[in-house]
Design a protein around this motif. Structure first.
Motif, PDB file in Angstrom:
ATOM      1  N   ARG A 248       0.832  -1.194   0.000  1.00  0.00           N
ATOM      2  CA  ARG A 248       0.000   0.000   0.000  1.00  0.00           C
ATOM      3  C   ARG A 248       0.876   1.255   0.000  1.00  0.00           C
ATOM      4  O   ARG A 248       0.593   2.231  -0.677  1.00  0.00           O
ATOM      5  CB  ARG A 248      -0.916   0.004   1.222  1.00  0.00           C
ATOM      6  N   THR A 249       1.960   1.205   0.783  1.00  0.00           N
ATOM      7  CA  THR A 249       2.847   2.360   0.829  1.00  0.00           C
ATOM      8  C   THR A 249       3.516   2.578  -0.521  1.00  0.00           C
ATOM      9  O   THR A 249       3.617   3.698  -1.017  1.00  0.00           O
ATOM     10  CB  THR A 249       3.903   2.152   1.923  1.00  0.00           C
ATOM     11  N   LEU A 250       3.957   1.485  -1.135  1.00  0.00           N
ATOM     12  CA  LEU A 250       4.619   1.608  -2.436  1.00  0.00           C
ATOM     13  C   LEU A 250       3.656   2.107  -3.504  1.00  0.00           C
ATOM     14  O   LEU A 250       4.053   2.821  -4.423  1.00  0.00           O
ATOM     15  CB  LEU A 250       5.240   0.266  -2.838  1.00  0.00           C
ATOM     16  N   ALA A 251       2.378   1.744  -3.351  1.00  0.00           N
ATOM     17  CA  ALA A 251       1.385   2.256  -4.295  1.00  0.00           C
ATOM     18  C   ALA A 251       1.352   3.775  -4.241  1.00  0.00           C
ATOM     19  O   ALA A 251       1.259   4.444  -5.274  1.00  0.00           O
ATOM     20  CB  ALA A 251       0.010   1.673  -3.965  1.00  0.00           C
ATOM     21  N   TRP A 252       1.490   4.297  -3.032  1.00  0.00           N
ATOM     22  CA  TRP A 252       1.508   5.764  -2.906  1.00  0.00           C
ATOM     23  C   TRP A 252       2.778   6.344  -3.526  1.00  0.00           C
ATOM     24  O   TRP A 252       2.742   7.430  -4.099  1.00  0.00           O
ATOM     25  CB  TRP A 252       1.394   6.184  -1.448  1.00  0.00           C
ATOM     26  N   VAL A 253       3.882   5.627  -3.415  1.00  0.00           N
ATOM     27  CA  VAL A 253       5.110   6.091  -4.064  1.00  0.00           C
ATOM     28  C   VAL A 253       4.867   6.226  -5.556  1.00  0.00           C
ATOM     29  O   VAL A 253       5.206   7.225  -6.187  1.00  0.00           O
ATOM     30  CB  VAL A 253       6.280   5.114  -3.788  1.00  0.00           C
ATOM     31  N   ILE A 254       4.234   5.200  -6.136  1.00  0.00           N
ATOM     32  CA  ILE A 254       3.973   5.217  -7.580  1.00  0.00           C
ATOM     33  C   ILE A 254       3.061   6.378  -7.947  1.00  0.00           C
ATOM     34  O   ILE A 254       3.256   7.059  -8.960  1.00  0.00           O
ATOM     35  CB  ILE A 254       3.346   3.869  -8.009  1.00  0.00           C
ATOM     36  N   GLU A 358       9.184   6.233   6.233  1.00  0.00           N
ATOM     37  CA  GLU A 358      10.472   5.902   5.621  1.00  0.00           C
ATOM     38  C   GLU A 358      10.402   6.019   4.100  1.00  0.00           C
ATOM     39  O   GLU A 358      11.297   6.543   3.470  1.00  0.00           O
ATOM     40  CB  GLU A 358      10.864   4.471   6.042  1.00  0.00           C
ATOM     41  N   PHE A 359       9.283   5.544   3.515  1.00  0.00           N
ATOM     42  CA  PHE A 359       9.177   5.536   2.054  1.00  0.00           C
ATOM     43  C   PHE A 359       8.623   6.828   1.487  1.00  0.00           C
ATOM     44  O   PHE A 359       8.963   7.230   0.390  1.00  0.00           O
ATOM     45  CB  PHE A 359       8.295   4.371   1.583  1.00  0.00           C
ATOM     46  N   LEU A 360       7.710   7.450   2.220  1.00  0.00           N
ATOM     47  CA  LEU A 360       7.012   8.609   1.660  1.00  0.00           C
ATOM     48  C   LEU A 360       7.552   9.936   2.176  1.00  0.00           C
ATOM     49  O   LEU A 360       7.256  10.979   1.610  1.00  0.00           O
ATOM     50  CB  LEU A 360       5.513   8.539   1.966  1.00  0.00           C
TER      51      LEU A 360
END
Ligand SMILES: Nc1ncnc2c1ncn2[C@@H]1O[C@H](COP(=O)(O)OP(=O)(O)OP(=O)(O)O)[C@@H](O)[C@H]1O
Ligand SMILES: [Mg+2]
Lengths: 416, 361
Positions: A248-254, A358-360
């Motif tokens: 879900r977090t990576l989806a937001w990165v995309i 960390e990711f966003l």
């Protein structure tokens, strides 16, 4: 028949008299609970205790440098470092040098007290391989590195000569203890941890409040909308539960990245001229966290809404309350337990959030957990990791306590 | 000048799904100060009628008038109607005193004024010392009283009671029936109650409206509903009657002859007001049927096999099979010379004046 009853009554009193275990069913209940209690103790309480202990544990220093610790206690820190200190240090270092990783461990401990001291120790360790002749210990150390002549290192050791230390906990609060045991503000570079704590609290507050504001109307729709809409809304809310947090977090990165979906959309529709930097911002972190945590807020609130009998709102209206006042006086109070549960879950979860910031987020958007991870994985400073962890625990417990207090004082049905 | 009725339903119909009428063409006047009960089987549209009056549902067609003015555009909170719900709907987070004071505070009253009125209302229902308790600390009967006090404290024009005693045990229900009747008399406010319990309706109301399938079968004074039911349905619903489909042999009013399949010809009474129609029925009250040996003197006399027997304290209810019909008889034990057992042949009879010819619905 009567005899049997009498016997039964007798046996009952016999069981009741053994106060130690309560009655038979009580004992069985305890036995059934035992495995899970053992599991909790072994898999949760012990590791947790071990981890938290490291926040105050200072035994490594006295184990590695026993002679030095003894010597600094005799030394008046207002005077020059003495030959005794140097000799003690040399003998400790010589002992450590014989063990594998001994010097590295000493270097880590002292570097923690005095930044940049790692190099001094490593250099001294290498020099020790050619044993010193004739010169005094202090002269020899001073020749290897000038810093041994300064009082700083000795003062640092002297002020951390106990088995326990509060320096990690103080550092996380942006404080330091000087040699005369007084508290002072830490140097600027060490003050960031206090900022991190405040930031974590603030971000948790923002996320929890925003989630609550979004979740309340959603929960209302789920509880009261016509049933054909309900399924759709429920699906939309529950869908994120089916994918992992990371995905879900990576989806937001995309979506948010420089040439991501959102920027393309903004440029395509002419709203923006060039790509906006959406990723690695506080806003991105909030967005991701709120999205992930929304179901945890919606479900308990919906639950409490569904339990409100429809007659209550009708009664309020019939008694002359406007719809708004009926909502505020009757509906809202009845949903407070749900709000409390949602705030508790979301609040505790946000305090410990790690992956999403960390990711966003950028470097200024990292929360306590990031530093716990940083200290355990990268700088291998268990003391600091554990001290940060303690504050995380304290904040969570404080939140639980506050909510408990609030529910007990404002919910009459829980009393008595 | 013709007096305006207090409340009047003008051909009100209601459908929730645009498919089935829950209330159909309802014409009903509520008189000021009366105690009107809407009585009918489950699902007959009583609560819906009440909720339309309270403003929580809107009529699909037709209109409800109060003193000649349409209630249509008046929001529920402006109708000044007190409601006692079946679950009482006391607010669980408010003390009893605050619950009762709520409608007063909503009307802008404050402090001592509220306290004084709340106290008076609590006095009225004998609950003076419980003002600082919470609803969950009260018994069912006490909650019922609080709900009544709250619905009356703000001098409403009308009080609606939806199955007010449904959640109470039998003894308490009888006590509360008297209590509600007393409150109605003491306050003079118009009460409209809903129930499916005939005893409740009979003991409390000035008038009763009998509902069936969304239609009003009869609305009349309580005695009249009992003594002169307009339809067989009413006769069956109030006062436990045996209903037998019948064919008229004589026309006209007074004593007439009818034929009932499997039973032959009966002598019955036809009131002038009952219309001539194809679907007629005779209704005989259970307690008006006599048993042998008295039955031998009756104009209508029948024998059948006993299929059920029930002791009701001082009375016995006997069900006998006559052809395809089951006739229930309820008489004092003392009248039975010999108490029959199941399967026995047993003779019953009734006088033509206790046997009414009525339209079926
Ligand atoms: N909100 C609603 N939506 C759809 N149908 C409804 C609604 N409320 C009631 N009904 C239907 O309308 C019919 C009449 O309901 P109503 O509650 O008026 O009956 P009632 O006479 O009060 O019955 P009871 O004695 O069981 O309370 C029932 O068939 C019910 O299913
Ligand atoms: Mg109802």
């Amino acid at each position: 028949m009567i005899e049997a009853a009498a016997k039964y009554a007798h046996s009952a009193t016999w069981w009741q008299r053994t106060k130690l275990f309560g009655d038979r069913s009580n004992r069985a209940a305890w036995l059934l609970l035992l495995p899970s209690m053992v599991l909790v103790a072994l898999a949760f309480l012990m590791p947790l205790g071990g981890f938290l202990w490291r926040a105050v544990d200072n035994s490594a220093l006295s184990r590695k440098l026993p002679a030095t610790i003894e010597a600094v206690q005799m030394w008046d820190h207002r005077t020059e470092p003495t030959e005794t200190l140097a000799a003690a240090m040399m003998s400790d270092l010589a002992t450590q040098a014989e063990q594998r990783g001994g010097m590295a461990a000493v270097a880590r401990e002292l570097n923690d007290l005095l930044p940049s001291f790692r190099n001094v120790i490593m250099r001294t360790g290498r020099a020790l391989t050619q044993p010193p002749q004739t010169v005094s210990a202090m002269e020899w150390l001073g020749a290897v590195d000038q810093q041994w002549r300064e009082p700083d290192v000795w003062i640092a050791v002297k002020s951390n000569d106990g088995y326990l230390t509060d320096r990690y906990l103080l550092t996380t609060l942006g404080l330091e203890r000087s040699i005369d045991k007084g508290l002072t503000r830490a140097s600027v570079d060490k003050r960031i941890y206090a900022d991190v704590l405040v930031r974590t609290l603030w971000m948790s507050f923002v996320v929890t409040a925003a989630t609550l504001l979004l979740a309340y109307p959603l929960a209302y729709a789920l509880a009261h909308a016509p049933s054909r809409w309900r399924g759709l809304v429920l699906c939309a809310i529950m869908l994120p539960f089916l994918t992992s947090l990371l995905v879900r977090t990576l989806a937001w990165v995309i979506i948010l990245q420089k040439h991501g979906v959102l920027n393309q959309l903004l440029i395509g529709t002419g709203i923006a001229e060039r790509p906006l930097s959406l990723l690695y911002t506080r806003g991105a972190v909030y967005l991701g966290m709120i999205h992930i945590l929304l179901p945890f807020m919606v479900l308990p609130i919906r639950n409490s809404m569904q339990r409100i009998p429809p007659s209550h709102m009708k009664a309020a209206l019939s008694l002359g309350a406007t719809p708004l006042r009926a909502f505020l006086n009757v509906y809202l109070p009845a949903t407070l337990p749900g709000i409390g549960a949602g705030v508790l879950i979301v609040g505790v979860l946000t305090l410990g959030f790690y992956i999403t910031p960390e990711f966003l987020g950028g470097s200024k958007d990292q929360m306590v957990s990031y530093f716990v991870s940083f200290f355990t994985n990268r700088s291998v400073n268990w003391g600091m990791a554990s001290a940060m962890g303690i504050w995380l625990l304290v904040l969570a417990v404080a939140l639980v306590g506050t909510l408990r207090w609030l529910t007990q004082h404002f919910n009459p049905e829980r009393q008595g | 000048m013709s007096r305006q009725p207090f409340i009047s339903f003008n051909s009100v119909s209601k459908s929730y799904d645009h498919d089935r009428w829950v209330v159909e063409d309802l014409c009903l006047d509520v008189r000021e100060g009366e105690f009107l009960t809407l009585l009918g089987p489950s699902g007959s549209g009583k609560s819906t009628t009440l909720m339309m009056l309270a403003g929580f549902e809107q009529p699909t067609t037709g209109d409800i008038l109060r003193r000649g003015r349409s209630l249509h555009s008046i929001a529920p909170h402006k109708r000044n109607i007190g409601i006692v719900f079946q679950d009482y709907a006391l607010f669980p987070h408010m003390k009893i005193g605050d619950n009762i004071g709520y409608p007063l505070r909503m009307r802008g009253l404050r402090g001592a004024d509220v306290a004084r009125k709340v106290e008076k209302a609590l006095d009225m229902v004998d609950m003076s010392n419980l003002s600082s308790r919470y609803p969950h600390q009260l018994s069912g009967g006490q909650r019922q009283r609080v709900a009544l006090a709250r619905a009356l404290v703000f001098d409403p024009d009308l009080v609606l009671l939806d199955e007010p005693l449904g959640a109470l045990d039998n003894q308490l229900r009888i006590r509360m029936q008297a209590e509600i009747k007393r409150l109605h008399a003491a306050t003079g406010v118009t009460f409209v109650a809903v129930t499916h319990d005939q005893n409740e309706a009979l003991s409390m109301s000035d008038r009763i409206a009998i509902f069936n399938n969304g239609r009003v079968q009869q609305i009349d004074e309580t005695r009249k509903i009992y003594d002169q039911p307009a339809t067989a349905f009413v006769a069956q619903f109030i006062g436990d009657s045996n209903i037998l489909p019948a064919q008229l042999v004589d026309h006209g009013a007074g004593q007439v002859r009818v034929t009932v399949a499997d039973m032959g010809t009966l002598l019955a009474t036809k009131q002038t007001l009952t219309p001539e129609g194809a679907n007629m029925a005779v209704a005989i009250r259970q307690e008006r049927i006599v048993v042998s040996p008295v039955a031998a003197n009756c104009d209508n006399r029948f024998s059948g096999q006993v299929s059920e027997l029930a002791f009701l304290g001082d009375q016995i209810r006997v069900q006998i099979h006559i052809g395809d019909h089951r006739i229930n008889v309820r008489r004092p034990i003392s009248e039975f010379v010999e108490i029959p057992t199941e399967g026995d042949w047993f003779e019953v009879g009734w006088s033509p004046t206790d046997c009414w010819v009525l339209p079926e619905t």
